[in-house]
Scaffold this motif. Structure first.
Motif, short mmCIF file in Angstrom:
data_model
loop_
_atom_site.label_atom_id
_atom_site.label_comp_id
_atom_site.label_asym_id
_atom_site.label_seq_id
_atom_site.Cartn_x
_atom_site.Cartn_y
_atom_site.Cartn_z
N LEU A 132 -3.65 2.11 -3.03
CA LEU A 132 -2.30 2.73 -3.01
C LEU A 132 -2.38 4.00 -2.97
N LEU A 179 -6.46 0.42 -8.10
CA LEU A 179 -5.24 1.24 -7.68
C LEU A 179 -5.74 2.06 -6.37
N LEU A 234 5.12 2.40 -9.72
CA LEU A 234 4.39 1.18 -9.91
C LEU A 234 4.83 1.15 -11.54
N GLU A 270 0.90 -1.22 -0.04
CA GLU A 270 -0.05 -0.03 0.01
C GLU A 270 0.88 1.29 0.05
N ASN A 271 2.22 1.16 0.55
CA ASN A 271 3.08 2.14 0.42
C ASN A 271 3.80 2.69 -0.83
N THR A 272 3.54 1.74 -1.98
CA THR A 272 4.06 1.97 -3.20
C THR A 272 4.07 3.36 -3.80
N LEU A 306 0.93 6.47 -4.13
CA LEU A 306 1.29 6.36 -5.52
C LEU A 306 1.52 7.53 -6.30
#
Length: 440
Positions: A88, A85, A70, A65-67, A91
């Motif tokens: 996220l 998405l 991507l 979730e901390n991406t 993001l």
């Protein structure tokens, strides 16, 4: 189709070689094969997940979730669930290039860059609504055919690139609501016509607009309310005519580039609303006379009319303003009269090489401040005392002319530190006063 690069400030393809905090963070549940590589670069808050080139047909489950970045490019994705998405929340950048997507999913609020080039997207209307941090949208190589007023509705995007696509039409006011827009790249598309208000803006930010390849027709008012200092590029297309008042409610532009078209006519009021432009280029077209549309246009730095078919400079002296650099080389000009450059006090460099000039009237350049003049590759046979005597000329290029006679003191009234480049092979007599700075 030739591909052009755009917006190089977005580094979507940073394939991970070394992982700092994580590696192999996502695996296939069936055979435990590696799906994605993760990394958390030191001294950043980034968390990058690279799933590119893995043959994916579905979005991998369990993306952290901390991406923040991507990469899903170069896979076989055909669809991503609309809300997939949104979890996220951090993001910032996503690359979906080179997949088979027909529809874009919703994006989280912190997204700044979306690249979905070379998919099968036909419509992206509403995909970017309320994304207040969005900086760039890249949709190159998609079968999008039309942009409408709802395509970017509610978007805060700065940069749009839909180049190398099948785009054919821009609906009026498509970009009107984009308050932060800075660049629009529509290069190598199938757009044949820009209708009235195709590019209408309420933004006050400088804008760069690129449209090329198939463009044929321009309508009056195709560009409206363009912010001062903006740049317009309509190059390498099939444009034949510049209509009256192409720019409406627009006063100053930095650059207008119309080169490599088939322009044979520029309406006398084409730039009526414009006060001035820093640089104007109409080289490599089919103009036969100096355009009267330029008489009242203030061109600050350069005017490029080279590589046309201009045989007459017409009433060029009627121009109120002259640029610092004027390019008229590679035309069909035969004579230069006193009227041709009368009052050109701002003109510093004059380029007239590769024409058919055989006669220059005495005093033709007296009323100018030209310091550098290119006249090589013409048909001049005689140079008189009155040909070059404005007193400030520093560099004069005369080589590759069939000059047989140079009158005594022909170069005496140039600048004290002037240099003349010429061929003496056909001279019947070399003047005794020939300057030591003459290069033969």
């Amino acid at each position: 189709m030739f591909l052009r690069s755009s917006f190089t400030f977005i580094l979507f393809y940073s394939f991970v070689v070394c992982c700092h905090a994580y590696s192999g963070c996502l695996h296939n549940n069936n055979d435990d094969s590696l799906l994605c590589i993760c990394e958390s670069p030191p001294k950043t808050n980034w968390f990058k997940v690279n799933c590119s080139g893995r043959g994916l047909v579905h979005l991998p489950a369990g993306i952290p979730e901390n991406t923040t970045h991507l990469y899903l490019n170069n896979n076989s994705l055909t669809t991503i669930a609309s809300d997939a998405l949104l979890r996220l929340s951090e993001l910032s950048e996503i690359s979906l290039d080179f997949n088979n997507l027909t529809k874009l999913p919703k994006f989280p609020k912190k997204i700044t860059a979306i690249s979905a080039s070379y998919n099968k997207l036909r419509c992206v209307d509403g995909s970017f609504t309320n994304l207040t941090l969005l900086d760039a949208i890249m949709l190159n190589g998609n079968p999008i055919r039309k942009l409408t007023r709802t395509t970017f509705q509610g978007s805060f995007v700065r940069n749009i690139d839909i180049s190398n696509s099948t785009l054919e039409q821009i609906e009026p006011f498509t970009f009107a609501g984009l308050q932060r827009i800075n660049r629009i790249h529509l290069r190598e598309t199938n757009i044949k016509e820009l209708v009235e208000n195709s590019f209408f803006f309420t933004s006050k930010s400088l804008i760069e607009i690129y449209v090329d390849n198939q463009l044929l027709n321009l309508s009056t008012g195709a560009f409206a309310n363009i912010p001062s200092g903006s740049r317009i590029y309509l190059t390498y297309s099939q444009i034949t005519t510049i209509p009256a008042r192409l720019f409406v409610n627009t006063t100053w532009l930095n650059t207008i580039r119309l080169e490599a078209n088939k322009i044979g006519d520029i309406h006398s009021e084409a730039f009526k609303d414009l006060i001035g432009v820093f640089s104007l280029s109409v080289y490599s077209n089919f103009l036969t006379v100096f355009p009267s549309a330029l008489y009242n246009l203030r061109i600050i730095e350069s005017l490029q009319l080279d590589n046309n078919h201009i045989s007459s400079l017409g009433s060029l002296f009627q121009s109120k303003y002259f640029p610092q650099y004027l390019y008229l080389d590679r035309n069909k000009i035969k004579t230069i009269s006193k009227a041709s450059f009368r009052g050109c006090k701002n003109l510093n460099i004059l380029v007239l090489d590769h024409n058919e000039i055989s006669y220059i009237e005495d005093g033709a350049f007296d009323d100018t401040d030209v310091e550098v003049m290119y006249l090589q590759k013409n048909k001049l046979e005689t140079i008189t005392n009155g040909t070059f005597r404005n007193g400030v000329m520093k560099n004069l290029y005369l080589f590759n002319n069939p000059i047989t006679f140079i009158e005594e003191k022909s170069f005496s009234n140039m600048s004290n530190d002037s240099i003349v480049y010429l061929d003496c092979g056909q001279l019947t007599k070399i003047p005794s006063t020939m300057s030591e700075n003459t290069v033969v």
